[in-house]
Design a protein around this motif. Structure first.
Motif, PDB file in Angstrom:
ATOM      1  N   LEU A   1       0.826  -1.200   0.000  1.00  0.00           N
ATOM      2  CA  LEU A   1       0.000   0.000   0.000  1.00  0.00           C
ATOM      3  C   LEU A   1       0.868   1.261   0.000  1.00  0.00           C
ATOM      4  CD1 LEU A   1      -2.665   1.489   0.176  1.00  0.00           C
ATOM      5  CD2 LEU A   1      -2.695   1.041   2.654  1.00  0.00           C
ATOM      6  N   TYR A   2       1.948   1.239   0.772  1.00  0.00           N
ATOM      7  CA  TYR A   2       2.858   2.394   0.791  1.00  0.00           C
ATOM      8  C   TYR A   2       3.452   2.615  -0.595  1.00  0.00           C
ATOM      9  CZ  TYR A   2       6.606   5.516   2.357  1.00  0.00           C
ATOM     10  OH  TYR A   2       7.437   6.590   2.531  1.00  0.00           O
TER      11      TYR A   2
ATOM     12  N   ALA B   1       0.477  11.738  10.288  1.00  0.00           N
ATOM     13  CA  ALA B   1      -0.567  12.155   9.348  1.00  0.00           C
ATOM     14  C   ALA B   1      -1.967  12.051   9.928  1.00  0.00           C
ATOM     15  CB  ALA B   1      -0.475  11.299   8.076  1.00  0.00           C
ATOM     16  N   ASP B   2      -2.097  11.522  11.142  1.00  0.00           N
ATOM     17  CA  ASP B   2      -3.426  11.354  11.723  1.00  0.00           C
ATOM     18  C   ASP B   2      -3.865  12.645  12.413  1.00  0.00           C
ATOM     19  OD1 ASP B   2      -5.761  10.161  12.696  1.00  0.00           O
ATOM     20  OD2 ASP B   2      -4.774   9.718  14.601  1.00  0.00           O
ATOM     21  N   HIS B   3      -4.305  13.588  11.633  1.00  0.00           N
ATOM     22  CA  HIS B   3      -4.730  14.865  12.202  1.00  0.00           C
ATOM     23  C   HIS B   3      -6.097  15.282  11.657  1.00  0.00           C
ATOM     24  CE1 HIS B   3      -3.600  16.749   8.362  1.00  0.00           C
ATOM     25  NE2 HIS B   3      -2.591  15.919   8.388  1.00  0.00           N
TER      26      HIS B   3
ATOM     27  N   ALA C   1      -1.466  10.492   4.668  1.00  0.00           N
ATOM     28  CA  ALA C   1      -2.737  10.463   5.388  1.00  0.00           C
ATOM     29  C   ALA C   1      -3.641   9.375   4.828  1.00  0.00           C
ATOM     30  CB  ALA C   1      -3.416  11.832   5.286  1.00  0.00           C
ATOM     31  N   ALA C   2      -3.521   9.132   3.527  1.00  0.00           N
ATOM     32  CA  ALA C   2      -4.352   8.094   2.900  1.00  0.00           C
ATOM     33  C   ALA C   2      -4.057   6.721   3.475  1.00  0.00           C
ATOM     34  CB  ALA C   2      -4.130   8.094   1.385  1.00  0.00           C
ATOM     35  N   LEU C   3      -2.792   6.518   3.895  1.00  0.00           N
ATOM     36  CA  LEU C   3      -2.430   5.240   4.508  1.00  0.00           C
ATOM     37  C   LEU C   3      -3.235   5.038   5.780  1.00  0.00           C
ATOM     38  CD1 LEU C   3      -0.388   2.921   4.042  1.00  0.00           C
ATOM     39  CD2 LEU C   3       1.176   4.132   5.555  1.00  0.00           C
ATOM     40  N   VAL C   4      -3.321   6.092   6.587  1.00  0.00           N
ATOM     41  CA  VAL C   4      -4.113   6.024   7.816  1.00  0.00           C
ATOM     42  C   VAL C   4      -5.593   5.861   7.477  1.00  0.00           C
ATOM     43  CG1 VAL C   4      -4.739   7.240   9.925  1.00  0.00           C
ATOM     44  CG2 VAL C   4      -2.413   7.424   9.026  1.00  0.00           C
ATOM     45  N   ASP C   5      -6.072   6.620   6.489  1.00  0.00           N
ATOM     46  CA  ASP C   5      -7.484   6.547   6.131  1.00  0.00           C
ATOM     47  C   ASP C   5      -7.872   5.136   5.714  1.00  0.00           C
ATOM     48  OD1 ASP C   5      -7.695   9.214   6.673  1.00  0.00           O
ATOM     49  OD2 ASP C   5      -7.548   9.861   4.576  1.00  0.00           O
TER      50      ASP C   5
END
Length: 888
Positions: free
Chosen positions: A377-378, A483-485, A407-411
């Motif tokens: 995914l990365y 990125a989790d903000h 951020a998309a990775l976290v999403d």
């Protein structure tokens, strides 16, 4: 052909820009299999190969291990199908330049749900080998005896027909076995085959085989009679693969083939608690050196660990040299985990091209592959960002514009998580590794249910051998922290700080709860992660002070890999306060045996001058600076530092008092040193100090007794490093007296240091070898110079002097004036004023010669004549041993 990436099609107007979906198919694993097959085939074709040799190490095991769900079973199935028909292999698996030798692929799924036992595995292997169209006479005789005894009334043909995986062999295998039994009866001169393997028939068959009245190549396996004579139970069956290997080795050239046996889901066998099934399977592997075993499972195979000798038949790298962590070549062990670096590179090269050339340049592909740690995914997000920037800028973007946490990775990861699971994921991102208990405490929850659900997620890696078995995959962890903000449930800075405090407190509680057990792994893990949290979030040191002193107390210098700060977005960098100073101090102390002493001394002075450590910790760098000064020969500075620590009455005061004892001993002030010993107590390692003192007096028996007691006390207290250090000193002392016994002590010290390495003690054991070999090894002077050079470079002045003393002992035993003069000159180079002058005096005691007037005289505990007589007696005794050895 790979499919076009529709997202890329609608992102650009450039018809020459091509983006495709790439399927990476484990090319490196495929190549490892090819090389393994060639290697094992070459070894079995060698004239020196003997399938009946049970003492040669085995090099026939290829292991692929990694986290669950990463594709190991798919790899196992794909390899089996490819070996059966190379045309079925993935397109990325290029055919070998030279054709592989003929193989017979055999796959066994060891999952518990399949209830696979050793009987079914052995039968499966034999059944699959029936495709060679030849009886396996030795094995088939033993198998038929086993079958008739354990399954009376059930034919092998009916059993195979009822087994879906073996049904196709229901006719061919029984026919081959019948042929083998008929041939055996005829060769042994027995009337028919009925009853051949029961009652008097089996006795006659065994007698005929042992007497070799009917010599025939087909039944010449020397272990066959023993296996036929044994009770035909599961234990005996587990040895039958040796017969199968023997039969394979003696097939005609045109019928020969290399079995490639896939053992999948091995974690259900080697569960590291009950190893009985693993023991039987290992026996299969050992007894078939002419087969390649491809083992896939979640855990690294532990057969290279000699500590398993009591539960496995063969353990250690001497048995399995290719299974050790330092092995190279094939076959060996491979971590599958995620995509390999080469697979990542190939993915990035083929994923997006311009005019059929990779759009992303090689150096950026390499960096992205490294940062991804194999997470597909990365890689995909990095490619998308690169393409966006390329179209926006009209040129190749710099790595700094691509290198960030998505951020998309976290999403995407959080998309199907509950609110509690997202909360838990943020909490565990604070840890390098964690347990369910730590996760629950850090999240501030009272029940483990959320943590238990989270650890089943694919982005949580599991290592059952780890102290805390779970970790968040690094790219996910980094993205989550940075990125989790976004989102309603994102954490504020205060939320992160509160979680960090809970994590820190949980580590401290875990460390306090297990401190009495003396488990060093827990100490090191708690200390490492606690130091990072305290530094990154500016937390009070609290329990870290106790942990730091416990860490240095055992003299086992495990690396404390605290790493760089990994802070949530918006947090200021660490201030460089007390936690940073403690990290620096412990790092300097831990690596001091691997760098020159003067460098360590300079670094410790800098820590003290900076003044960031709290008062409770200042004695830590001060004490170890004093030790460095002593090793460097700066005795006045060392004595001053030791006295400051001793007088302060802190945690290291007893150690500092012992340091003053060492300084007195170095100066030959033995009576003062003995007086100091009486004040040390157990905290000051009194018994070790006594041993260190008495060997210098030539009283080896007393020294060894004291050191043995010190070692045993350290073991009882759980201090493995201190025990190893005492054993090293014991081996050195014993080496002057009883050489055979000393060699045993040296081996014991080497084993202890292998588990608890102590740099100084390791070199001391080398000096002990010199002393033990005195008079026996004509190359000893050269060896002594080499050891002296190594210890001098490390700033270990005492060991440098001891190595030279060993050369003097050697020369005295041989009564060589030339060697004596040479060795004493080396020893003189190690003496600085009064320091180590007593060693010069001992060197003259060896030969009974007069001491030069310019050498300082030691204050011997029982007087100089008593010490001289002891050392002269030790030299005479070594000569006597040497003459006895020469006559023998």
């Amino acid at each position: 052909m790979p499919r076009r990436d529709l997202h890329a099609v609608f992102r650009s107007n450039d018809p020459d820009l091509r983006a495709v979906d790439v399927f990476t198919n484990r090319e490196s694993e495929y190549e490892a299999v090819v090389r393994s097959i060639r290697t094992v085939r070459a070894e079995t074709d060698s004239q020196s190969f003997d399938v009946e040799d049970m003492e040669q190490p085995r090099r026939n095991v290829l292991v692929f291990y990694g986290v669950g769900g990463i594709g190991k079973t798919t790899l196992s199935k794909t390899l089996t199908a490819w070996l059966a028909d190379p045309r079925t292999g993935p397109s990325q698996w290029q055919p070998p330049e030279q054709a592989l030798p003929r193989t017979v692929p055999i796959r066994v799924d060891l999952a518990r749900s399949r209830a696979v036992d050793i009987e079914s595995i052995v039968l499966t292997v034999r059944a699959e080998l029936s495709v060679l169209g030849r009886p396996m006479p030795a094995f088939d005789l033993a198998l038929q005896r086993y079958w008739e005894h354990n399954r009376p009334g059930e034919s092998l043909q009916a059993h195979l027909a009822s087994h879906s995986g073996l049904r196709r062999f229901a006719d061919s295998l029984p026919a081959q076995i019948d042929s083998a039994i008929g041939d055996a009866a005829q060769l042994l001169g027995l009337p028919g085959t009925v009853g051949l393997l029961a009652g008097r028939g089996i006795a006659a068959a065994i007698r005929g085989l042992r007497q070799r009245r009917r010599r025939h190549h087909a039944l010449a396996c020397r272990r066959l009679p023993d296996l036929l004579d044994a009770d035909p139970d599961i234990e005996a069956l587990s040895f039958y693969p040796h017969l199968l290997a023997w039969d394979l080795a003696h097939l005609p050239g045109g019928r020969s083939a290399l079995p490639v046996i896939m053992l999948d889901t091995f974690e259900d066998v080697g569960d590291r608690t009950d190893r009985e099934r693993e023991r039987l399977l290992q026996r299969l592997v050992w007894l078939m050196p002419n087969a390649v075993f491809v083992i896939t499972g979640r855990n690294r195979l532990q057969w290279d660990d000699e500590r398993l000798n009591d539960v496995l038949d063969w353990a250690g790298t001497r048995c399995w040299p290719q299974l050790g962590t330092q092995a190279d070549g094939e076959p060996r062990q491979h971590l599958v985990g995620y995509l390999s670096p080469q697979d990542c590179h190939d993915y990035l090269a083929r994923r997006i091209t311009h005019l059929d050339e990779p759009l992303i340049p090689p150096h950026i592909r390499a960096i992205i592959a490294t940062r991804s740690e194999g997470l597909p995914l990365y890689l995909d997000l990095a490619v998308t960002r690169y393409l966006t920037l390329y179209r926006r800028l009209g040129t190749m973007p710099a790595m700094r514009e691509i290198d960030h946490d998505f951020a998309a990775l976290v999403d995407r990861i959080f998309r199907d998580l509950t609110t509690e699971e997202r909360h838990m994921a943020r909490a565990v991102s604070l840890f390098d590794s964690f347990s369910v208990d730590l996760a629950t405490a850090t999240a501030g929850l009272e029940r483990d249910g959320v943590a238990l659900r989270l650890i089943d997620r694919p982005f949580i890696e599991h290592d059952s051998t780890g102290l805390w078995p779970y970790r968040l995959h690094n790219p996910v962890r980094s993205a989550l922290r940075d990125a989790d903000h976004r989102g309603e449930d994102s954490w504020s800075a205060a939320d992160w700080r509160r979680a960090a405090q809970r994590a820190f407190d949980a580590l401290g509680t875990g460390r306090d709860r297990t401190a009495a057990r003396g488990d060093r792994r827990i100490l090191v893990n708690c200390l490492t992660q606690g130091l990072r949290l305290a530094r990154d979030f500016d937390l009070p040191l609290d329990w870290l002070i106790d942990a730091a002193f416990a860490y240095v107390g055992d003299s086992v210098w495990d690396s404390l890999e605290v790493g760089d700060p990994l802070l949530p977005r918006g947090f200021p960098p660490p201030t460089g306060g007390a936690a940073t100073a403690l990290i620096t101090t412990l790092g300097i102390i831990a690596r001091r045996n691997r760098v020159p002493r003067h460098r360590t001394a300079d670094e410790l002075r800098a820590v003290l001058d900076a003044g960031h450590l709290p008062p409770d910790l200042v004695e830590l760098p001060r004490y170890y600076l004093a030790m460095c000064e002593r090793d460097l020969g700066h005795l006045a500075a060392s004595m001053n530092g030791m006295r400051l620590v001793a007088d302060a009455g802190g945690r290291l005061s007893a150690d500092a008092a012992r340091g003053l004892f060492h300084l007195a001993r170095r100066l030959g002030r033995f009576r003062d040193a003995l007086t100091t010993v009486e004040t040390l107590g157990d905290d000051g390692k009194q018994h070790r100090a006594r041993g260190e003192l008495w060997w210098s007096q030539g009283d080896i028996s007393m020294a060894c007794a004291c050191l043995a007691r010190a070692r045993d006390d350290a073991f009882r207290a759980g201090f493995s490093g201190e025990a190893a250090l005492c054993q090293a000193y014991l081996s050195f002392s014993a080496a002057f007296e009883d050489r055979p016994r000393a060699l045993e002590q040296i081996d014991h010290a080497t084993n202890l240091l292998g588990a608890a390495p102590v740099g100084w003690a390791t070199l001391q054991v080398e000096v002990a070898r010199l002393v033990a070999d005195a008079g026996h090894d004509p190359e000893l002077p050269g060896r002594a110079r080499a050891v002296a050079a190594t210890t001098r470079a490390a700033g270990l002045s005492s060991l440098c002097a001891y190595a030279s003393l060993a050369a003097c002992f050697h020369a005295a035993v041989l009564e060589s004036d030339t060697l004596t003069e040479q060795a004493r000159s080396w020893l003189y180079d190690c003496v600085h004023g009064d320091e180590f002058a007593y060693l010069i005096e001992i060197a003259h005691m060896f030969t009974g010669s007069n001491l030069p007037p310019d050498v300082a005289r030691a204050d011997w505990i029982e007087g100089q004549p008593a010490a001289r007589n002891r050392w002269r007696l030790l030299v005479s005794e070594r000569r006597r041993q040497l003459m006895t050895t020469e006559r023998t």
